[in-house]
Every structure is written in C-alpha cells, then in structure tokens.
Scaffold this active site. Structure first.
Site, PDB file in Angstrom:
ATOM      1  N   PRO A 153     -13.019  -3.921 -16.257  1.00 14.94           N
ATOM      2  CA  PRO A 153     -13.084  -5.390 -16.232  1.00 14.94           C
ATOM      3  C   PRO A 153     -11.689  -5.981 -16.453  1.00 14.94           C
ATOM      4  O   PRO A 153     -10.878  -5.399 -17.155  1.00 14.94           O
ATOM      5  CB  PRO A 153     -13.998  -5.740 -17.413  1.00 14.94           C
ATOM      6  N   ARG A 208      -7.617  -1.045   3.414  1.00 10.10           N
ATOM      7  CA  ARG A 208      -7.268   0.063   4.299  1.00 10.10           C
ATOM      8  C   ARG A 208      -8.559   0.527   4.975  1.00 10.10           C
ATOM      9  O   ARG A 208      -9.632   0.513   4.342  1.00 10.10           O
ATOM     10  CB  ARG A 208      -6.649   1.232   3.521  1.00 10.10           C
ATOM     11  N   GLU A 215      -5.639   3.788  13.298  1.00 12.68           N
ATOM     12  CA  GLU A 215      -4.938   2.603  13.794  1.00 12.68           C
ATOM     13  C   GLU A 215      -3.878   3.067  14.785  1.00 12.68           C
ATOM     14  O   GLU A 215      -3.084   3.943  14.422  1.00 12.68           O
ATOM     15  CB  GLU A 215      -4.298   1.829  12.644  1.00 12.68           C
ATOM     16  N   GLY A 238       0.845  -1.197   0.000  1.00 12.61           N
ATOM     17  CA  GLY A 238       0.000   0.000   0.000  1.00 12.61           C
ATOM     18  C   GLY A 238       0.881   1.247   0.000  1.00 12.61           C
ATOM     19  O   GLY A 238       1.919   1.281   0.666  1.00 12.61           O
ATOM     20  N   ARG A 257      -3.880  -8.463  -6.946  1.00  7.85           N
ATOM     21  CA  ARG A 257      -3.088  -9.619  -6.476  1.00  7.85           C
ATOM     22  C   ARG A 257      -3.751 -10.301  -5.287  1.00  7.85           C
ATOM     23  O   ARG A 257      -3.952 -11.520  -5.278  1.00  7.85           O
ATOM     24  CB  ARG A 257      -1.673  -9.150  -6.096  1.00  7.85           C
ATOM     25  N   ILE A 258      -4.084  -9.505  -4.253  1.00  6.02           N
ATOM     26  CA  ILE A 258      -4.653 -10.096  -3.039  1.00  6.02           C
ATOM     27  C   ILE A 258      -6.090 -10.558  -3.285  1.00  6.02           C
ATOM     28  O   ILE A 258      -6.482 -11.659  -2.846  1.00  6.02           O
ATOM     29  CB  ILE A 258      -4.561  -9.096  -1.863  1.00  6.02           C
ATOM     30  N   HIS A 288      -4.412  -5.058  12.089  1.00  9.63           N
ATOM     31  CA  HIS A 288      -3.633  -4.909  10.840  1.00  9.63           C
ATOM     32  C   HIS A 288      -2.485  -5.934  10.776  1.00  9.63           C
ATOM     33  O   HIS A 288      -1.310  -5.550  10.737  1.00  9.63           O
ATOM     34  CB  HIS A 288      -3.088  -3.482  10.719  1.00  9.63           C
ATOM     35  N   ILE A 289      -2.880  -7.214  10.754  1.00 10.41           N
ATOM     36  CA  ILE A 289      -1.872  -8.287  10.763  1.00 10.41           C
ATOM     37  C   ILE A 289      -1.872  -9.093   9.466  1.00 10.41           C
ATOM     38  O   ILE A 289      -1.379 -10.221   9.436  1.00 10.41           O
ATOM     39  CB  ILE A 289      -2.068  -9.241  11.971  1.00 10.41           C
TER      40      ILE A 289
HETATM   41  P1  NDP Z   1      -3.199  -4.512  -6.475  1.00  9.76           P
HETATM   42  O1  NDP Z   1      -2.736  -3.223  -7.044  1.00  9.76           O
HETATM   43  O2  NDP Z   1      -2.810  -5.790  -7.128  1.00  9.76           O
HETATM   44  O3  NDP Z   1      -4.787  -4.489  -6.368  1.00  9.76           O
HETATM   45  C1  NDP Z   1      -5.480  -3.338  -6.037  1.00  9.76           C
HETATM   46  C2  NDP Z   1      -6.837  -3.471  -6.615  1.00  9.76           C
HETATM   47  O4  NDP Z   1      -7.599  -2.317  -6.231  1.00  9.76           O
HETATM   48  C3  NDP Z   1      -6.834  -3.525  -8.128  1.00  9.76           C
HETATM   49  O5  NDP Z   1      -7.480  -4.702  -8.537  1.00  9.76           O
HETATM   50  C4  NDP Z   1      -7.645  -2.314  -8.524  1.00  9.76           C
HETATM   51  O6  NDP Z   1      -8.505  -2.589  -9.604  1.00  9.76           O
HETATM   52  C5  NDP Z   1      -8.489  -2.107  -7.275  1.00  9.76           C
HETATM   53  N1  NDP Z   1      -9.120  -0.800  -7.334  1.00  9.76           N
HETATM   54  C6  NDP Z   1      -8.554   0.389  -7.591  1.00  9.76           C
HETATM   55  N2  NDP Z   1      -9.520   1.325  -7.667  1.00  9.76           N
HETATM   56  C7  NDP Z   1     -10.685   0.685  -7.449  1.00  9.76           C
HETATM   57  C8  NDP Z   1     -12.028   1.098  -7.408  1.00  9.76           C
HETATM   58  N3  NDP Z   1     -12.362   2.378  -7.599  1.00  9.76           N
HETATM   59  N4  NDP Z   1     -12.983   0.174  -7.154  1.00  9.76           N
HETATM   60  C9  NDP Z   1     -12.655  -1.101  -6.929  1.00  9.76           C
HETATM   61  N5  NDP Z   1     -11.394  -1.559  -6.985  1.00  9.76           N
HETATM   62  C10 NDP Z   1     -10.431  -0.663  -7.238  1.00  9.76           C
HETATM   63  O7  NDP Z   1      -2.734  -4.483  -4.946  1.00  9.76           O
HETATM   64  P2  NDP Z   1      -2.623  -5.704  -3.903  1.00  9.76           P
HETATM   65  O8  NDP Z   1      -3.697  -6.686  -4.176  1.00  9.76           O
HETATM   66  O9  NDP Z   1      -1.238  -6.164  -3.837  1.00  9.76           O
HETATM   67  O10 NDP Z   1      -2.937  -4.911  -2.534  1.00  9.76           O
HETATM   68  C11 NDP Z   1      -4.190  -4.286  -2.367  1.00  9.76           C
HETATM   69  C12 NDP Z   1      -4.223  -3.467  -1.096  1.00  9.76           C
HETATM   70  O11 NDP Z   1      -4.259  -4.321   0.036  1.00  9.76           O
HETATM   71  C13 NDP Z   1      -2.992  -2.585  -0.834  1.00  9.76           C
HETATM   72  O12 NDP Z   1      -3.084  -1.367  -1.539  1.00  9.76           O
HETATM   73  C14 NDP Z   1      -3.042  -2.393   0.652  1.00  9.76           C
HETATM   74  O13 NDP Z   1      -3.760  -1.222   0.968  1.00  9.76           O
HETATM   75  C15 NDP Z   1      -3.814  -3.608   1.160  1.00  9.76           C
HETATM   76  N6  NDP Z   1      -2.972  -4.509   1.960  1.00  9.76           N
HETATM   77  C16 NDP Z   1      -3.337  -4.765   3.261  1.00  9.76           C
HETATM   78  C17 NDP Z   1      -2.596  -5.615   4.036  1.00  9.76           C
HETATM   79  C18 NDP Z   1      -2.998  -5.905   5.441  1.00  9.76           C
HETATM   80  O14 NDP Z   1      -2.127  -6.167   6.260  1.00  9.76           O
HETATM   81  N7  NDP Z   1      -4.273  -5.902   5.759  1.00  9.76           N
HETATM   82  C19 NDP Z   1      -1.379  -6.262   3.529  1.00  9.76           C
HETATM   83  C20 NDP Z   1      -1.100  -5.966   2.148  1.00  9.76           C
HETATM   84  C21 NDP Z   1      -1.885  -5.105   1.407  1.00  9.76           C
HETATM   85  P3  NDP Z   1      -8.242  -1.883 -11.018  1.00  9.76           P
HETATM   86  O15 NDP Z   1      -6.939  -2.415 -11.519  1.00  9.76           O
HETATM   87  O16 NDP Z   1      -9.429  -2.275 -11.797  1.00  9.76           O
HETATM   88  O17 NDP Z   1      -8.170  -0.413 -10.734  1.00  9.76           O
END
Ligand code: NDP
Length: 305
Positions: free
Chosen positions: A164, A222, A251, A61, A140-141, A270-271
């Site tokens: 999409p 987040r 947090e 993030g 990814r997640i 936040h783990i």
């Molecule tokens: P990615 O960049 O792979 O995925 C982020 C996703 O968010 C994309 O699929 C993107 O879709 C989507 N997104 C962006 N804008 C929008 C929107 N308006 N509506 C819906 N979806 C949207 O990141 P990761 O999967 O690697 O990580 C995602 C998030 O997870 C991080 O940014 C971080 O905040 C959080 N995280 C939390 C952790 C925790 O400890 N809880 C640990 C690691 C990460 P599109 O491509 O279509 O825009």
C-alpha cells in the site's frame, strides 16, 4: 578518473541498430547509451568487456536490461524517470477515451459509409462519469493518470502493487486492494506498472474472467504484462468490452495479428512518451546520465541496483 571529453561512436539512424553492429561497436567502450529496443544482456556485456562502466537508457523502463548481470559487473545504470510521466499519462487518457468511446471505429465508419444516420444506440460506449477505475501500479505514471481522470467524474479509484502507498493514494482516496478485487470491481483497468517477473502475464485468463463484461482494459506499461492470447479470447467472447494497448508483444505487432482484427481493441505503436519536448528532454537527460557516469560523478537519475 575519466577525462571530461570523450569520443563517441554513434548509430546515426532512427532504425534500431542491428545486433551485429551493436556487438562489434560496444567492444572496449566505457559507456553505452541505448534504447528500449536493444536487449542489453550477457552477450552484449561480454562483447563490451571490462571497460564498460555505465549504461544510460533512453527510457524509464529497464526490463530490456539484464540488471543482475549488470550489477554483478559493477556497471552503473542511468534512466529517464519523471520527465516522461506527463506525456505518457496524457497518452494513457487519450487511449482510454479512444477505446471506451470507440473513436477509431467511429472515425472509420465516417470514411467507409457506415455512418447512415443518427441512431440511438449506434457507436455507444462507456463513459468515466460515476465509474470505478483500477490502477495496476500507482507509481509516477499511475498517479499522473489518476490525476487526469479524476475530473472526468470518477467515483472510486482502486490500486494494486507490491505494498500500500497511502502517501500516493491520499490525493485520490484510492483503496489498495488485491488484484482479484481490482478486476472484479473496476469499470476501467489501467496498467501502469513496471514489467518484472511478478507482473509478467499478470493480466491473464483468470484476471479477465473476473472483469465486468462492460469493463475496459488499458495497457501503457509493457506488452508482456498482458497475456495477449487470453486478451483476444476475452475480447472476442465479450468477457470484457474493449481494450487499448500502447505496448504489445512483440513490437512491432505483426500486421496479421488476431488482435488487429478486432474493432474493440485499439492498438498504438508504443508512443506514450512521444512528444517533441519529452523526447528532447529524455535525450538530454540520457546524455547527462552517461557523462556523469563516465566522470564517476553522481548521475541526474541513477537506477539503484
Ligand atoms: P514507477 O516505478 O514510478 O512505477 C512502477 C509501478 O509499478 C510502481 O507503483 C510499482 O508499485 C508497480 N509495481 C511493481 N510491481 C508490481 C506488482 N507486482 N503489481 C502491481 N504493481 C506493481 O515507474 P513509472 O510510473 O515511471 O513507469 C512505469 C512503467 O511504465 C515503466 O516501467 C515502463 O515500462 C512504462 N512506460 C511506458 C511508456 C510508453 O511509452 N507506453 C513510457 C514510459 C514508461 P510498488 O512500488 O508497490 O511495487
């Protein structure tokens, strides 16, 4: 050109660096390795001065970084995608199961005498079998969560995002739908998007009012993606069945926060990526990003600004 060796000034504590220490310590530095708990804004960048060429964050993030300002100054950014995906997806599934099958509430009842006998409807929850799961952000997640949930017998996956993604969705035969439809049709909503101006407050009163009374919300992205006041009302009024949050605003969440009084809200500190192996890999990657940036080389994982 930067030399291959560098001197390091380290905040040698697990506690966050005080802001004043950060502002003083960053002055004149060429590189900064930071955590998601540090807000890297104009004030920090000004304090660093024009020497600063690279910022490496121990996170995927980047919502704590003032990206426009960073870009304007020509500073490069390293981050830690991929290596934390599995751990975060695993935690998302654990949190989902904890919330929908009422695990903390049930475990508490064993300790406090609430477990009197076996009763047909006591501690009943909602299962994944035959369900519809909506993923907000099939990145990814989000994909790793869907991959783990599929074997539980999920009937249908829905997802939303800025566009999409047929190449990602095909594995789950997931349908791209508007946010409103995802809210209306999902039994489980899993939030795995990044925090951006577009996603801030996305799960609000209107969103919850569209969800089924039997549905469960999980947020591991987040805290600010969810409007917590609206979530509280939705949980108290029975508008939705339960929620599981790994991330909150702020947090840590104050211990007297109303959400903590609810049995149908499971909150974790936040783990998501907190396994020894993952945090270790993140640390190595963040250090390598920083060093590559200092040397003017391509980073293992550089954020495209
Ligand atoms: P990615 O960049 O792979 O995925 C982020 C996703 O968010 C994309 O699929 C993107 O879709 C989507 N997104 C962006 N804008 C929008 C929107 N308006 N509506 C819906 N979806 C949207 O990141 P990761 O999967 O690697 O990580 C995602 C998030 O997870 C991080 O940014 C971080 O905040 C959080 N995280 C939390 C952790 C925790 O400890 N809880 C640990 C690691 C990460 P599109 O491509 O279509 O825009």
């Amino acid at each position: 050109m930067y030399p291959c060796s560098c001197s390091i000034q380290q905040w040698d504590s697990d506690e966050p660096i005080p802001r004043s220490e950060l502002l003083a310590g960053v002055a004149g530095k060429h590189g900064l390795l930071c955590l998601l708990s540090e807000r890297i804004d104009k004030e920090v960048l000004d304090a660093a001065g024009s020497n600063l060429k690279v910022i490496s964050t121990l996170s995927v993030g980047v919502d704590h970084l003032a990206l426009e300002e960073i870009k304007k100054r020509g500073i490069r950014v390293g981050y830690t995608p991929d290596i934390l995906t599995d751990a975060t997806a695993e935690l998302s599934v654990a949190l989902l199961l904890a919330a929908c099958r009422r695990l903390p509430e049930s475990a508490e009842a064993v300790k406090n005498g609430g477990w009197t006998t076996w009763k047909p409807l006591w501690m009943c929850g909602y299962g994944l079998s035959d369900s519809t799961v909506g993923i907000i952000g099939l990145g990814r997640i989000g994909q790793a969560v869907a991959r783990r949930l599929k074997p539980f017998g999920v009937k249908k996956f829905l997802y939303t995002g800025s566009r999409p993604k047929p190449e990602s969705a095909v594995e789950f035969q997931a349908d791209f739908v508007p946010l409103t439809k995802l809210a209306e049709e999902s039994d489980f909503v899993v939030v795995t998007c990044s925090l951006t101006p577009d996603t801030k407050g996305m799960c609000d009163k209107d969103f919850f009012s569209r969800m089924k009374k039997t549905s469960v919300l999980i947020n591991t992205s987040r805290g600010a993606v969810v409007n917590q006041e609206d979530l509280y009302q939705a949980l108290v009024s029975g508008q939705i069945a339960a929620a599981g949050l790994d991330v909150t605003t702020p947090e840590p969440l104050p211990t007297d926060h109303p959400l903590l009084s609810l049995k149908n809200c499971v909150i974790l500190p936040h783990i998501g990526s907190a396994t020894y192996a993952t945090r270790s890999a993140m640390s190595v990657l963040a250090a390598n990003n920083l060093l590559a940036g200092l040397k003017g080389e391509s980073m293992p994982n550089e954020l495209q600004l």
